[in-house]
Design a protein around this motif. Sequence first.
Motif, short mmCIF file in Angstrom:
data_model
loop_
_atom_site.label_atom_id
_atom_site.label_comp_id
_atom_site.label_asym_id
_atom_site.label_seq_id
_atom_site.Cartn_x
_atom_site.Cartn_y
_atom_site.Cartn_z
N ARG A 185 6.20 4.35 -5.95
CA ARG A 185 7.13 3.58 -5.13
C ARG A 185 6.98 3.91 -3.65
O ARG A 185 6.91 3.01 -2.80
CB ARG A 185 8.57 3.85 -5.59
CG ARG A 185 9.62 2.99 -4.86
CD ARG A 185 11.02 3.51 -5.07
NE ARG A 185 11.23 4.80 -4.41
CZ ARG A 185 11.45 4.92 -3.09
NH1 ARG A 185 11.48 3.86 -2.30
NH2 ARG A 185 11.63 6.11 -2.56
N ARG A 186 6.92 5.21 -3.35
CA ARG A 186 6.81 5.62 -1.95
C ARG A 186 5.49 5.19 -1.34
O ARG A 186 5.44 4.75 -0.18
CB ARG A 186 6.98 7.14 -1.85
CG ARG A 186 8.42 7.59 -2.11
CD ARG A 186 8.54 9.10 -2.23
NE ARG A 186 8.10 9.79 -1.01
CZ ARG A 186 8.10 11.11 -0.89
NH1 ARG A 186 8.52 11.87 -1.91
NH2 ARG A 186 7.71 11.68 0.23
N ARG A 187 4.41 5.30 -2.11
CA ARG A 187 3.12 4.82 -1.62
C ARG A 187 3.19 3.32 -1.32
O ARG A 187 2.66 2.84 -0.31
CB ARG A 187 2.01 5.06 -2.65
CG ARG A 187 1.51 6.49 -2.73
CD ARG A 187 0.15 6.54 -3.42
NE ARG A 187 -0.28 7.91 -3.63
CZ ARG A 187 -0.21 8.55 -4.80
NH1 ARG A 187 0.25 7.91 -5.86
NH2 ARG A 187 -0.59 9.80 -4.92
N GLY A 188 3.84 2.59 -2.22
CA GLY A 188 3.94 1.14 -2.04
C GLY A 188 4.72 0.77 -0.80
O GLY A 188 4.32 -0.11 -0.03
N VAL A 189 5.84 1.44 -0.57
CA VAL A 189 6.67 1.16 0.60
C VAL A 189 5.89 1.44 1.88
O VAL A 189 5.88 0.63 2.83
CB VAL A 189 7.97 2.00 0.56
CG1 VAL A 189 8.70 1.93 1.91
CG2 VAL A 189 8.87 1.53 -0.56
N ALA A 190 5.22 2.59 1.92
CA ALA A 190 4.45 2.95 3.12
C ALA A 190 3.31 1.97 3.37
O ALA A 190 3.04 1.59 4.52
CB ALA A 190 3.91 4.37 2.98
N THR A 191 2.64 1.54 2.30
CA THR A 191 1.53 0.60 2.45
C THR A 191 2.01 -0.74 2.99
O THR A 191 1.36 -1.34 3.85
CB THR A 191 0.81 0.41 1.10
OG1 THR A 191 0.32 1.67 0.64
CG2 THR A 191 -0.36 -0.56 1.25
N VAL A 192 3.15 -1.22 2.50
CA VAL A 192 3.70 -2.48 2.99
C VAL A 192 4.06 -2.36 4.47
O VAL A 192 3.75 -3.25 5.27
CB VAL A 192 4.95 -2.88 2.17
CG1 VAL A 192 5.69 -4.03 2.84
CG2 VAL A 192 4.54 -3.28 0.75
N GLU A 193 4.70 -1.27 4.85
CA GLU A 193 5.08 -1.08 6.25
C GLU A 193 3.85 -0.99 7.15
O GLU A 193 3.82 -1.57 8.25
CB GLU A 193 5.93 0.18 6.39
CG GLU A 193 7.30 0.07 5.73
CD GLU A 193 8.07 1.39 5.77
OE1 GLU A 193 7.47 2.42 6.17
OE2 GLU A 193 9.25 1.39 5.40
N LEU A 194 2.82 -0.27 6.68
CA LEU A 194 1.60 -0.12 7.46
C LEU A 194 0.88 -1.46 7.61
O LEU A 194 0.37 -1.81 8.68
CB LEU A 194 0.68 0.91 6.80
CG LEU A 194 -0.66 1.19 7.46
CD1 LEU A 194 -0.46 1.73 8.87
CD2 LEU A 194 -1.47 2.19 6.63
N THR A 195 0.83 -2.22 6.51
CA THR A 195 0.17 -3.52 6.55
C THR A 195 0.85 -4.45 7.54
O THR A 195 0.18 -5.17 8.30
CB THR A 195 0.17 -4.16 5.15
OG1 THR A 195 -0.49 -3.30 4.23
CG2 THR A 195 -0.54 -5.51 5.16
N GLU A 196 2.17 -4.45 7.56
CA GLU A 196 2.90 -5.29 8.50
C GLU A 196 2.63 -4.86 9.94
O GLU A 196 2.48 -5.70 10.84
CB GLU A 196 4.40 -5.21 8.20
CG GLU A 196 5.27 -6.04 9.15
CD GLU A 196 4.93 -7.51 9.14
OE1 GLU A 196 5.14 -8.17 10.20
OE2 GLU A 196 4.44 -8.03 8.11
#
Length: 402
Positions: A185-196
């Motif tokens: 979950r944490r990896r996913g949240v960080a990846t979404v934020e970084l992608t944006e």
Amino acid sequence: MSTTDQTSAEAPTCPVHNFNHYAELDFGEKLARYDSLRDEAPIIRNEFANGHYIVTRYEDIIKAYQNAKVFSNTAVTVFNPNPTFRWIPQMLDGDEHKQWRKQLNPLFSPKHVERLEDKVRERAVSLIKEIATKGRCDFMQDFALQYPSFIFLELMGMPFEDLDKFLHWEDEILHVSGDAEETARRRGVATVELTEYFRVLIDERRKEPQDDLISKAIEFEIDGKPATQEDLESFCILMFMAGLDTVTATLGTTFLHLSTHQEDRQAIVDDPDLIPSAIEEMLRAFAIVIPSRKVLEDVEIAGCPVKAGEMVCLPLNLATRDEAAFDDAKEVQLDRSPNNHIAFGAGPHRCLGSHLARRELRIALEEWHRLIPNYRLAADSHPTESGGQLGPNGNIFLEWDV
């Protein structure tokens, strides 16, 4: 026989283990574990994550890296054998990979990297001079994270004032450990934020190009067409993870060794010309990256049948510390020659940034040992490591007399 580390008596050519190589452990424990796996067998079945194989010896690892048609980069982590994303160019195969590398290679060539010499050295000197007056530092936080991050952000055209944000995302994606569901979950949240973040930055560069990697990548053509927005975002994410993590980890392993082996530290102080050779030996002895590949067709590795669709882990340290390839492979010899290690990988996916990494490491060692020649590991240090590569996360406290 423990339940967490089982060895199968039924398959002597391929022992079975359950080894979480993402867990947080004291620094050095994972390297010792990998050494023991190599000594045990040329290939290991690991039941951790989705189940995968670990290839443990130089010759077989080299063969796998050089056979990209069978050992595919379309999946590069044992956690995710069927990814819905592509880190570019790392997770590309065949002609598409070649096209990206052909356009990227000149930007990371020795000649191009040489242009950064003065700026890199200026940054190193500035940081070390500030640290030197204190008599003590948290090496990872005060230098190993700050120094290469500045250089990477400069290359990418990203604002240095956002460094704390970048380092948070890096840690969440690459180093978080614990419960598998919470970690994902944490990896996913960080990846979404970084992608944006990169989506916005790419749009800005389309409107106002600058002299940075993102602006240049926008001009790339793949199959005669401009690189897509999605691919540019994936490219930026890979550059981010590689640029902010690998040199940092290698600096950590290097200074941890030198601060606990005073004869090697003094050898570098007495003869700075030894530094390039010392860097190659640190890269070899403590190769940090633990790549994986997806097998595209049934294959046999060291006598063990591996079916298409399986994941195979190819830790670089298992090759670089193999006694069959290097004499006294587990010992650090700063003047080792020859030293044909594969700490930057091998085959078509060999590390794109190797020339830049070597320059960053060389300048760091030169300037540190010029300005802080006599240092030692503080007694309250307790380095640990976790995540998808080797290398200390922190708790490396260095001391010296002011």
